[in-house]
Motif scaffolding. Structure first.
Motif, PDB file in Angstrom:
ATOM      1  N   ARG A   1     -17.945  18.242 -10.954  1.00  0.00           N
ATOM      2  CA  ARG A   1     -18.126  16.862 -10.500  1.00  0.00           C
ATOM      3  C   ARG A   1     -18.961  16.900  -9.235  1.00  0.00           C
ATOM      4  N   ILE A   2     -19.910  16.008  -9.126  1.00  0.00           N
ATOM      5  CA  ILE A   2     -20.743  15.900  -7.931  1.00  0.00           C
ATOM      6  C   ILE A   2     -19.948  15.191  -6.844  1.00  0.00           C
ATOM      7  N   LEU A   3     -19.831  15.849  -5.685  1.00  0.00           N
ATOM      8  CA  LEU A   3     -19.122  15.252  -4.551  1.00  0.00           C
ATOM      9  C   LEU A   3     -20.057  14.500  -3.628  1.00  0.00           C
ATOM     10  N   GLY A   4     -21.300  14.949  -3.572  1.00  0.00           N
ATOM     11  CA  GLY A   4     -22.254  14.296  -2.692  1.00  0.00           C
ATOM     12  C   GLY A   4     -23.629  14.907  -2.852  1.00  0.00           C
ATOM     13  N   SER A   5     -24.549  14.436  -2.055  1.00  0.00           N
ATOM     14  CA  SER A   5     -25.922  14.921  -2.103  1.00  0.00           C
ATOM     15  C   SER A   5     -26.397  15.194  -0.686  1.00  0.00           C
ATOM     16  N   ILE A   6     -27.066  16.323  -0.516  1.00  0.00           N
ATOM     17  CA  ILE A   6     -27.626  16.711   0.781  1.00  0.00           C
ATOM     18  C   ILE A   6     -29.108  16.970   0.542  1.00  0.00           C
ATOM     19  N   GLY A   7     -29.938  16.121   1.092  1.00  0.00           N
ATOM     20  CA  GLY A   7     -31.365  16.232   0.800  1.00  0.00           C
ATOM     21  C   GLY A   7     -31.567  15.950  -0.678  1.00  0.00           C
ATOM     22  N   GLY A   8     -32.171  16.866  -1.389  1.00  0.00           N
ATOM     23  CA  GLY A   8     -32.369  16.717  -2.831  1.00  0.00           C
ATOM     24  C   GLY A   8     -31.409  17.560  -3.643  1.00  0.00           C
ATOM     25  N   VAL A   9     -30.336  18.029  -3.007  1.00  0.00           N
ATOM     26  CA  VAL A   9     -29.406  18.953  -3.659  1.00  0.00           C
ATOM     27  C   VAL A   9     -28.047  18.285  -3.837  1.00  0.00           C
ATOM     28  N   ASN A  10     -27.450  18.434  -5.032  1.00  0.00           N
ATOM     29  CA  ASN A  10     -26.102  17.923  -5.283  1.00  0.00           C
ATOM     30  C   ASN A  10     -25.071  18.981  -4.922  1.00  0.00           C
ATOM     31  N   LEU A  11     -24.002  18.553  -4.275  1.00  0.00           N
ATOM     32  CA  LEU A  11     -22.885  19.427  -3.943  1.00  0.00           C
ATOM     33  C   LEU A  11     -21.791  19.153  -4.975  1.00  0.00           C
ATOM     34  N   LYS A  12     -21.410  20.189  -5.736  1.00  0.00           N
ATOM     35  CA  LYS A  12     -20.447  20.024  -6.821  1.00  0.00           C
ATOM     36  C   LYS A  12     -19.198  20.845  -6.571  1.00  0.00           C
ATOM     37  N   VAL A  13     -18.088  20.417  -7.186  1.00  0.00           N
ATOM     38  CA  VAL A  13     -16.874  21.213  -7.246  1.00  0.00           C
ATOM     39  C   VAL A  13     -16.697  21.584  -8.718  1.00  0.00           C
ATOM     40  N   LEU A  14     -16.291  22.824  -8.972  1.00  0.00           N
ATOM     41  CA  LEU A  14     -16.157  23.348 -10.333  1.00  0.00           C
ATOM     42  C   LEU A  14     -14.734  23.827 -10.543  1.00  0.00           C
TER      43      LEU A  14
END
Length: 47
Positions: free
Chosen positions: A20-33
């Motif tokens: 699941r995507i938790l957020g976005s930093i710049g053009g990168v998605n931060l996910k938890v797996l």
């Protein structure tokens, strides 16, 4: 970006190997797996 409890977020996913995507930093998605215990014995590397 909000604060998240990663353990809670991961175990809220329906099954292992889901993310699941938790957020976005710049053009990168931060996910938890979510990962479950492996069903095979882990590798051992001898020196």
């Amino acid at each position: 970006m909000s604060l998240y409890n990663l353990h809670t977020e991961a175990y809220a996913l329906p099954e292992a190997c889901r993310s699941r995507i938790l957020g976005s930093i710049g053009g990168v998605n931060l996910k938890v797996l979510r990962m479950d215990e492996p069903s095979v014995i882990g590798e051992v590397h001898e020196i």
